[in-house]
Design an enzyme around this catalytic site. Sequence first.
Site, mmCIF file in Angstrom:
data_model
loop_
_atom_site.group_PDB
_atom_site.id
_atom_site.type_symbol
_atom_site.label_atom_id
_atom_site.label_comp_id
_atom_site.label_asym_id
_atom_site.label_seq_id
_atom_site.Cartn_x
_atom_site.Cartn_y
_atom_site.Cartn_z
ATOM 1 N N SER A 138 0.834 -1.211 0.000
ATOM 2 C CA SER A 138 0.000 0.000 0.000
ATOM 3 C C SER A 138 0.860 1.249 0.000
ATOM 4 C CB SER A 138 -0.927 -0.010 1.209
ATOM 5 O OG SER A 138 -0.183 -0.036 2.394
ATOM 6 N N SER A 190 -6.082 13.104 -0.294
ATOM 7 C CA SER A 190 -6.900 14.206 0.226
ATOM 8 C C SER A 190 -6.123 15.250 1.004
ATOM 9 C CB SER A 190 -8.019 13.650 1.092
ATOM 10 O OG SER A 190 -7.492 13.161 2.295
ATOM 11 N N LYS A 249 -18.611 12.958 -0.675
ATOM 12 C CA LYS A 249 -17.780 14.141 -0.972
ATOM 13 C C LYS A 249 -18.508 14.929 -2.068
ATOM 14 C CE LYS A 249 -14.549 12.125 1.655
ATOM 15 N NZ LYS A 249 -14.452 12.423 3.077
ATOM 16 N N THR A 278 -24.499 -5.187 8.977
ATOM 17 C CA THR A 278 -24.856 -3.806 9.284
ATOM 18 C C THR A 278 -26.070 -3.393 8.452
ATOM 19 O OG1 THR A 278 -23.982 -1.563 9.478
ATOM 20 C CG2 THR A 278 -23.212 -2.818 7.606
ATOM 21 N N THR A 364 -3.535 12.645 11.005
ATOM 22 C CA THR A 364 -4.023 12.801 9.634
ATOM 23 C C THR A 364 -2.870 13.167 8.701
ATOM 24 O OG1 THR A 364 -6.077 13.589 10.634
ATOM 25 C CG2 THR A 364 -5.863 13.886 8.263
HETATM 26 N N1 PLP Z 1 -11.124 7.187 1.503
HETATM 27 C C1 PLP Z 1 -10.556 8.392 1.567
HETATM 28 C C2 PLP Z 1 -9.333 8.650 0.735
HETATM 29 C C3 PLP Z 1 -11.080 9.395 2.408
HETATM 30 O O1 PLP Z 1 -10.491 10.581 2.476
HETATM 31 C C4 PLP Z 1 -12.235 9.109 3.160
HETATM 32 C C5 PLP Z 1 -12.862 10.108 4.048
HETATM 33 O O2 PLP Z 1 -12.449 11.190 4.258
HETATM 34 C C6 PLP Z 1 -12.788 7.832 3.072
HETATM 35 C C7 PLP Z 1 -12.216 6.895 2.241
HETATM 36 C C8 PLP Z 1 -13.985 7.469 3.885
HETATM 37 O O3 PLP Z 1 -15.144 7.896 3.243
HETATM 38 P P1 PLP Z 1 -16.480 8.188 4.065
HETATM 39 O O4 PLP Z 1 -16.358 9.570 4.608
HETATM 40 O O5 PLP Z 1 -17.562 8.027 3.063
HETATM 41 O O6 PLP Z 1 -16.562 7.176 5.153
#
Ligand code: PLP
Length: 405
Positions: A138, A190, A249, A278, A364
């Site tokens: 990864s 992100s 998003k 779930t 983060t």
């Molecule tokens: N994958 C990435 C790269 C993210 O930035 C995020 C959330 O910020 C997610 C997955 C998770 O998505 P969700 O907010 O729909 O749970």
Amino acid sequence: MIDYKTLFREKLQTLKAEHRYRTFANLERLVGEAPYALWHKGPEEIKKVIVWCSNDYLGMSHHPEVVGAFLEAAQKYGAGSGGTRNISGTHSNHVDLEKTVAHLHQKEAGLVFGSGYAANEASLSALGEGLSDCVILSDEKIHASMIQGIRHSRCEKYVFKHNDVEDLEKKLASLDINRPKIIAFVSVYSMDGDIAPIHKIAALSKKYNAFTYLDEVHAMGIYGDKGQGVAGSLGLSDQIDIIQGNFAKAYGVVGGYITGPYEIVDYVRSYASGFIFTTSLPPAVAAAAEKSIEVLREDSSCREKLWENVSYLKAKLQETSLPVIGSESHIVPVVVGDAHLCRLITKELLETHGIYVQPINYPTVPRGQERLRLTITPAHTFKMVDDLVAALEQEWGKLSLAKVA
Ligand code: PLP
């Protein structure tokens, strides 16, 4: 006796001492008012602020057709789905949405989850678990949900340097060609706003007999003439095995999904604990997500306005000496480099200038890389950008934060 409360309080104190304790801005984002929101500063004090950190990148959460689809489906089908997908919780809205995402990515099948986090965690853990002696490679900057999924797969793990295909190849070459391997990565990262070399990673996966899993959460709705994401816009969808995305998003709703070959999606549907056990998304949410995809597939005007605004924001910031991370994407990070100062500047921006940007701290981003992560939407004006940049310069100066030479 164990004093549990004290033990957990000490954990919180650690966060506070490191200036990483999270505080949430209590906002009302009123339809028709974006990018303004009402900030509930205290029980008696409400202030109008401009949001500069929303992931509702295109303002679709307030789009009249999306809200309309949500309301119509809620009136018709109610507020909840009634159960897990297995036990009376599969609704025609889910089935339609799965077909829609599969079509969007030119894949055989789709599977919808409660969130993008759940999609990544459940799918990666099940995929890794299902392949005997599998190795997961990864990118070092994948999302926490992917890291959790990989952890839960109990596979052997390798982490390659961010977007570094040479490092990835070195690691792939060190492994037995016949050993199952999953390469897990993201299209638009992100926090840095950079974009993965998808074609090179896909080529390596073919060379080394690996399976690819791509997270397109921050790309969906924005990239490609139909909002089909980065891989789709580059004609690379068929080079990737599983493409994951979400509706939370740019689509402005909530929920996540995977798309891929029928048998593999069916395997995840049948084995992934985070899918099976779930409650499914409310049908109204699925209907709103479907409408949002449809609107963004057919109309590029808000994407065009977004890119115009992104260019203006980047150009304005470039005229300053603020340490902006140059990115190819719509995400604009400005590095503060210290957790305390990062919190301080966001507080000043909010309280003095009515500008809401959330501080981004460890874990983060790495320590020393604390930042503001600016996101602009089609609803922001050039005047708002000018005011933002002036406020940033003013507060940067007051706090004597590092600038670029
Ligand atoms: N994958 C990435 C790269 C993210 O930035 C995020 C959330 O910020 C997610 C997955 C998770 O998505 P969700 O907010 O729909 O749970």
